[in-house]
Design a protein around this motif. Sequence first.
Motif, PDB file in Angstrom:
ATOM      1  N   VAL A  68      -2.911  -8.517  32.948  1.00  0.00           N
ATOM      2  CA  VAL A  68      -2.817  -9.752  33.826  1.00  0.00           C
ATOM      3  C   VAL A  68      -2.534  -9.462  35.176  1.00  0.00           C
ATOM      4  N   GLN A  72      -6.595 -10.347  36.561  1.00  0.00           N
ATOM      5  CA  GLN A  72      -6.530 -11.604  36.418  1.00  0.00           C
ATOM      6  C   GLN A  72      -6.877 -12.341  35.172  1.00  0.00           C
ATOM      7  N   ARG A  74      -5.819 -13.984  31.646  1.00  0.00           N
ATOM      8  CA  ARG A  74      -4.697 -14.909  31.194  1.00  0.00           C
ATOM      9  C   ARG A  74      -4.075 -14.226  30.026  1.00  0.00           C
ATOM     10  N   ALA A  75      -2.649 -14.122  30.021  1.00  0.00           N
ATOM     11  CA  ALA A  75      -2.013 -13.659  28.698  1.00  0.00           C
ATOM     12  C   ALA A  75      -2.548 -14.402  27.446  1.00  0.00           C
TER      13      ALA A  75
END
Length: 241
Positions: A68, A72, A74-75
């Motif tokens: 993350v 970049q 997204r979890a």
Amino acid sequence: MASPIWLFDLDNTLHNASHAIFPAINANMNAYMAKVLGEGDVPADEQAVNAARVAYWKRYGATLLGMVKHHQVRAEDFLREAHRFDDLIAMIRAERGLARLLRRLPGRKILLTNAPHKYSHDVMRHLGLHRHFAKHIAIESMRVHGQLRPKPSKQMLRKLIAKERAPACRYILVEDTVDNLKAAKTLGMRTVWVTQYLSARANLQHHLGHLPPPGLTKRPSYIDVKVKSVRQLPDNLYKIR
Ligand SMILES: [Mg+2]
């Protein structure tokens, strides 16, 4: 003393995730990381992926947090990709008698898992255990000041304590991962170490540069009770209370 508040981990505490689920998650994670770390359409090689995993695990306590922060990612994408299974139900292995055990155990029970909600919900339903838990805290809910703070985050545990409005000494964390127990103990919680599913997991963590080495199952000082199985909890209650 006041009745305990149990915090139960899920994977390798209430079921044997090392049997088939963790190997699948690892393969999924590697494939996803190879894609993210690669150049254009060319995936990164195994060596690069493993190096990133070890580095992020050491630095942040979770590969996810490093992905993350530095890529970049997204979890929710990472978690969804890592927990993709053809047939999850067929992969679950657990002991019998867990529902009876939870019914017998006095106190409020909360599920506290670093796994995503959909997966943990599916596993708990299949095991028939969901109704014994007052609350289900999955990784998506472990946020402090907007940042994802999974176990062993002390900030997250402090927030949980404040929200439940009970002193730390009333909580008992039941877990297979020693780092999580250590953090809980620092805050004044009581701790139970579940060891029966540990060997495969310990080997993997060791392989990834995350100690302790395999074979280390002596009880460290931050662990109040060591049991092989959660089914031994009732007989060991006197040691915790
Ligand atoms: Mg676990």
